[in-house]
Design a protein around this motif. Structure first.
Motif, PDB file in Angstrom:
ATOM      1  N   GLU A 123       0.837  -1.210   0.000  1.00 15.84           N
ATOM      2  CA  GLU A 123       0.000   0.000   0.000  1.00 15.84           C
ATOM      3  C   GLU A 123       0.873   1.262   0.000  1.00 15.84           C
ATOM      4  N   ASN A 124       1.975   1.192   0.747  1.00 17.71           N
ATOM      5  CA  ASN A 124       2.801   2.385   0.931  1.00 17.71           C
ATOM      6  C   ASN A 124       4.027   2.439   0.026  1.00 17.71           C
ATOM      7  N   GLY A 125       4.175   1.447  -0.856  1.00 19.82           N
ATOM      8  CA  GLY A 125       5.282   1.496  -1.809  1.00 19.82           C
ATOM      9  C   GLY A 125       6.652   1.252  -1.210  1.00 19.82           C
ATOM     10  N   VAL A 126       6.720   0.339  -0.238  1.00 14.84           N
ATOM     11  CA  VAL A 126       8.018  -0.007   0.358  1.00 14.84           C
ATOM     12  C   VAL A 126       8.971  -0.510  -0.739  1.00 14.84           C
ATOM     13  N   GLY A 127      10.199  -0.018  -0.725  1.00 13.47           N
ATOM     14  CA  GLY A 127      11.143  -0.278  -1.806  1.00 13.47           C
ATOM     15  C   GLY A 127      11.491  -1.743  -2.000  1.00 13.47           C
ATOM     16  N   ARG A 128      11.777  -2.419  -0.890  1.00 15.77           N
ATOM     17  CA  ARG A 128      12.201  -3.822  -0.982  1.00 15.77           C
ATOM     18  C   ARG A 128      11.566  -4.635   0.139  1.00 15.77           C
ATOM     19  N   ILE A 129      11.179  -5.852  -0.198  1.00 14.56           N
ATOM     20  CA  ILE A 129      10.706  -6.795   0.818  1.00 14.56           C
ATOM     21  C   ILE A 129      11.604  -8.024   0.739  1.00 14.56           C
ATOM     22  N   VAL A 130      12.060  -8.483   1.888  1.00 17.19           N
ATOM     23  CA  VAL A 130      12.939  -9.648   1.913  1.00 17.19           C
ATOM     24  C   VAL A 130      12.101 -10.881   2.236  1.00 17.19           C
ATOM     25  N   ILE A 131      12.004 -11.774   1.271  1.00 21.20           N
ATOM     26  CA  ILE A 131      11.149 -12.956   1.414  1.00 21.20           C
ATOM     27  C   ILE A 131      11.830 -14.016   2.261  1.00 21.20           C
ATOM     28  N   ASP A 132      11.079 -14.530   3.223  1.00 18.71           N
ATOM     29  CA  ASP A 132      11.670 -15.467   4.183  1.00 18.71           C
ATOM     30  C   ASP A 132      10.909 -16.785   4.288  1.00 18.71           C
ATOM     31  N   SER A 133       9.897 -16.995   3.425  1.00 22.74           N
ATOM     32  CA  SER A 133       9.206 -18.291   3.431  1.00 22.74           C
ATOM     33  C   SER A 133       8.444 -18.467   2.120  1.00 22.74           C
ATOM     34  N   PHE A 134       8.129 -19.732   1.797  1.00 22.45           N
ATOM     35  CA  PHE A 134       7.347 -20.010   0.590  1.00 22.45           C
ATOM     36  C   PHE A 134       5.952 -19.411   0.728  1.00 22.45           C
ATOM     37  N   LEU A 135       5.401 -19.520   1.935  1.00 25.52           N
ATOM     38  CA  LEU A 135       4.070 -18.979   2.202  1.00 25.52           C
ATOM     39  C   LEU A 135       4.025 -17.487   1.888  1.00 25.52           C
ATOM     40  N   GLU A 136       5.074 -16.797   2.338  1.00 27.89           N
ATOM     41  CA  GLU A 136       5.120 -15.350   2.136  1.00 27.89           C
ATOM     42  C   GLU A 136       5.225 -14.998   0.651  1.00 27.89           C
ATOM     43  N   ALA A 137       6.012 -15.777  -0.095  1.00 26.64           N
ATOM     44  CA  ALA A 137       6.144 -15.519  -1.536  1.00 26.64           C
ATOM     45  C   ALA A 137       4.773 -15.651  -2.197  1.00 26.64           C
ATOM     46  N   ASP A 138       4.031 -16.675  -1.810  1.00 23.98           N
ATOM     47  CA  ASP A 138       2.695 -16.883  -2.379  1.00 23.98           C
ATOM     48  C   ASP A 138       1.752 -15.740  -2.004  1.00 23.98           C
ATOM     49  N   ARG A 139       1.761 -15.399  -0.722  1.00 25.36           N
ATOM     50  CA  ARG A 139       0.866 -14.336  -0.248  1.00 25.36           C
ATOM     51  C   ARG A 139       1.192 -12.996  -0.910  1.00 25.36           C
ATOM     52  N   LEU A 140       2.490 -12.727  -1.041  1.00 17.03           N
ATOM     53  CA  LEU A 140       2.905 -11.439  -1.604  1.00 17.03           C
ATOM     54  C   LEU A 140       2.536 -11.365  -3.080  1.00 17.03           C
ATOM     55  N   GLU A 141       2.744 -12.463  -3.804  1.00 17.92           N
ATOM     56  CA  GLU A 141       2.372 -12.509  -5.225  1.00 17.92           C
ATOM     57  C   GLU A 141       0.877 -12.230  -5.383  1.00 17.92           C
ATOM     58  N   GLU A 142       0.102 -12.901  -4.538  1.00 11.98           N
ATOM     59  CA  GLU A 142      -1.348 -12.759  -4.625  1.00 11.98           C
ATOM     60  C   GLU A 142      -1.788 -11.320  -4.361  1.00 11.98           C
ATOM     61  N   GLU A 143      -1.214 -10.739  -3.314  1.00 10.52           N
ATOM     62  CA  GLU A 143      -1.605  -9.383  -2.921  1.00 10.52           C
ATOM     63  C   GLU A 143      -1.129  -8.355  -3.965  1.00 10.52           C
ATOM     64  N   ALA A 144       0.077  -8.569  -4.507  1.00 11.26           N
ATOM     65  CA  ALA A 144       0.596  -7.639  -5.528  1.00 11.26           C
ATOM     66  C   ALA A 144      -0.255  -7.736  -6.790  1.00 11.26           C
ATOM     67  N   ALA A 145      -0.637  -8.967  -7.143  1.00 12.36           N
ATOM     68  CA  ALA A 145      -1.476  -9.157  -8.342  1.00 12.36           C
ATOM     69  C   ALA A 145      -2.815  -8.450  -8.160  1.00 12.36           C
ATOM     70  N   ARG A 146      -3.391  -8.613  -6.966  1.00 13.41           N
ATOM     71  CA  ARG A 146      -4.677  -7.996  -6.670  1.00 13.41           C
ATOM     72  C   ARG A 146      -4.605  -6.475  -6.831  1.00 13.41           C
ATOM     73  N   ARG A 147      -3.436  -5.924  -6.465  1.00 10.80           N
ATOM     74  CA  ARG A 147      -3.266  -4.472  -6.549  1.00 10.80           C
ATOM     75  C   ARG A 147      -2.719  -4.023  -7.898  1.00 10.80           C
ATOM     76  N   GLY A 148      -2.351  -5.003  -8.734  1.00  4.75           N
ATOM     77  CA  GLY A 148      -1.798  -4.654 -10.045  1.00  4.75           C
ATOM     78  C   GLY A 148      -0.436  -3.987  -9.959  1.00  4.75           C
ATOM     79  N   VAL A 149       0.379  -4.403  -8.989  1.00  5.76           N
ATOM     80  CA  VAL A 149       1.724  -3.827  -8.868  1.00  5.76           C
ATOM     81  C   VAL A 149       2.767  -4.943  -8.931  1.00  5.76           C
ATOM     82  N   VAL A 150       4.010  -4.553  -9.211  1.00  5.06           N
ATOM     83  CA  VAL A 150       5.127  -5.497  -9.176  1.00  5.06           C
ATOM     84  C   VAL A 150       6.050  -5.062  -8.036  1.00  5.06           C
ATOM     85  N   GLN A 151       6.283  -5.959  -7.100  1.00  4.28           N
ATOM     86  CA  GLN A 151       7.071  -5.630  -5.913  1.00  4.28           C
ATOM     87  C   GLN A 151       8.517  -6.132  -6.069  1.00  4.28           C
TER      88      GLN A 151
END
Ligand code: PLP
Length: 441
Positions: A123-151
């Motif tokens: 939401e706030n355009g954080v520059g970088r997110i450090v992925i630390d689990s498979f679950l998080e990669a899935d969740r982040l992909e889903e949420e970014a897709a929903r928002r139409g952004v590439v993180q």
């Protein structure tokens, strides 16, 4: 006493921090009190920033690891110094944003970031997110897709180097809740997974090998392991990382068992690390990555002291003397957590040599509530002002309201003048979120 640039004893025999007399600070603001020297903080930020600039062509970014000390003022200082920050929770992110910290220079960490925290980062355009689990990669992909952004993301890897204060160990099967091991195939597996996600832009890797490290060789070893892994991924997957984040962990002085580094001495750590990156990349045929470092403790640790007023003194003949202060584990839990050691003096009698060895106790209902055991002090009396050094990191940020004690305020000293950066709590604050449900009214 241990004199540093930040601290000195003035002609009245009082301790001074950043040009402010601690006795006057205690009179003005009361105790317990966290005191930070702004000049020291800025000097440390600049040492890391300028070394990257001068020895690595500025192809990198220093990120202050804000879990060491988080409040609006410190994010504002970091913003002014042109560096970035790490956050590890929605709360730290919120605080940084409240201080108008540029989101593009924020990097978010955490081994179990909550869905809400990931959403707040996007939401706030954080520059970088450090992925630390498979679950998080899935969740982040889903949420970014929903928002139409590439993180933009990095992957936290575990290079099997674990560093301790004066030593390091290398373990092939690292047991850690953080990161993907480069030895069991999981780091490769997550790399493949993230590369396949259209709304995640993988730019590189992150590691953090420990804290309170003085051994340059631990950092160099981590660089070598990381670069070897980068080369392996390039060869196997055709993915060449453009960014490498080597974490924090640079040590600070607590007692004379630690080396006392001057701010400028930290340049040596970075130089060694930068040299290892350049050498490794040349040998492995890799382009020099954008380099990130995440010092926390070394930025704020020695910049901060805590002032306490001495109260009850208990002598157990032939055994031990306890000097109790008006603080304790609620403002500094590090002794309880790690048996951490500190150096202290009487700030109102700072020119007196230590004459005895005492335990400094807090006021909480807990036998382990100590600031330290076997601390060398002049014979203390009720009303003396005790200054504990190197409390700038992981003290306020770990404070609690245990026993419903008030978390002390923090002041920032600049050219001898102090201002609140964290205001005092009140009893009202303690009951603010207490609720008496209907059934108890
Ligand atoms: C804690 C932490 C740091 C900072 O460590 P210090 O020892 O305070 O320098 C940096 N990066 C990550 C990921 C951390 O967890």
């Amino acid at each position: 006493m241990n004199e540093r640039e930040t601290l000195r004893v003035n002609e009245r025999g009082h301790l001074e921090i950043g040009g402010a007399d601690c006795v006057e600070l205690a009179k003005q603001f009361g105790t317990p009190l966290y005191v930070f020297d702004e000049a020291h903080i800025r000097t440390m930020m600049r040492v890391f920033r300028d070394t990257l600039e001068e020895e690595y062509d500025g192809n990198g970014l220093v990120l202050y690891a804000s879990k060491a000390f988080s409040c609006k003022a410190i994010y504002r200082i970091a913003a002014q110094e042109g560096i970035g920050v790490d956050v590890v929770s929605g709360g730290e992110l919120y605080t940084a944003l409240c201080a108008d910290f540029p989101a593009a220079r924020i990097c978010m960490h955490g081994n179990n970031k909550l869905p809400a925290e990931l959403a707040e980062a996007l939401e706030n355009g954080v520059g970088r997110i450090v992925i630390d689990s498979f679950l998080e990669a899935d969740r982040l992909e889903e949420e970014a897709a929903r928002r139409g952004v590439v993180q933009t993301v990095l992957i936290r890897i575990n290079p099997g180097v674990e560093a301790h204060t004066h030593a390091y160990v290398q373990t092939a099967t690292p047991d850690s809740k953080f990161g993907f091991s480069i030895y069991d195939g999981s780091a490769e597996e997550i790399t493949r997974a993230v590369l396949s996600k259209p709304h995640l832009r993988l730019v590189g890797y992150h590691c953090h090998i420990g804290s309170q490290i003085f051994e340059k060789q631990s950092f160099v070893l981590a660089v070598q392991k990381n670069l070897a892994f980068l080369a392996e991924m390039k060869k196997k997957l055709g993915f060449e990382a453009r960014e490498l984040n080597l974490g924090g962990g640079f040590g600070v002085w607590y007692t004379d068992a630690d080396p006392k580094l001057r701010p400028a001495d930290y340049r040596g750590y970075l130089s060694a690390l930068i040299a290892a990156v350049k050498k490794g990349c040349a040998e492995l045929g890799l382009n020099l990555p954008f380099l990130m470092l995440e010092p926390g403790r070394s930025i704020v640790g020695e910049a901060g002291i805590t002032l306490y007023t001495v109260g009850a003194i208990k002598e157990i003949r032939g055994l031990r003397k306890y000097v109790a202060v008006d603080g304790g584990m609620f403002d500094d839990p590090r002794y309880c957590l790690y048996q951490s050691k500190y150096t202290a003096i009487l700030a109102n009698r700072a020119d007196e040599a230590p004459t005895e060895r005492v335990s400094v106790a807090g006021k909480c209902c807990e036998s382990g509530d100590l600031i330290g055991v076997d601390m060398n002090l002049p014979s203390a009396r009720a009303g003396d002002l005790l200054a504990v050094f190197t409390t700038g990191a992981y003290n306020y940020s770990m404070a609690s309201n245990y026993n419903r004690n008030l978390i002390p305020p923090a002041v920032l000293v600049k050219e001898g003048k102090a201002d609140y950066i964290v205001a005092p709590q009140s009893y009202e604050d303690l009951v603010r979120n207490d609720v008496l449900p209907k059934s108890l009214r």
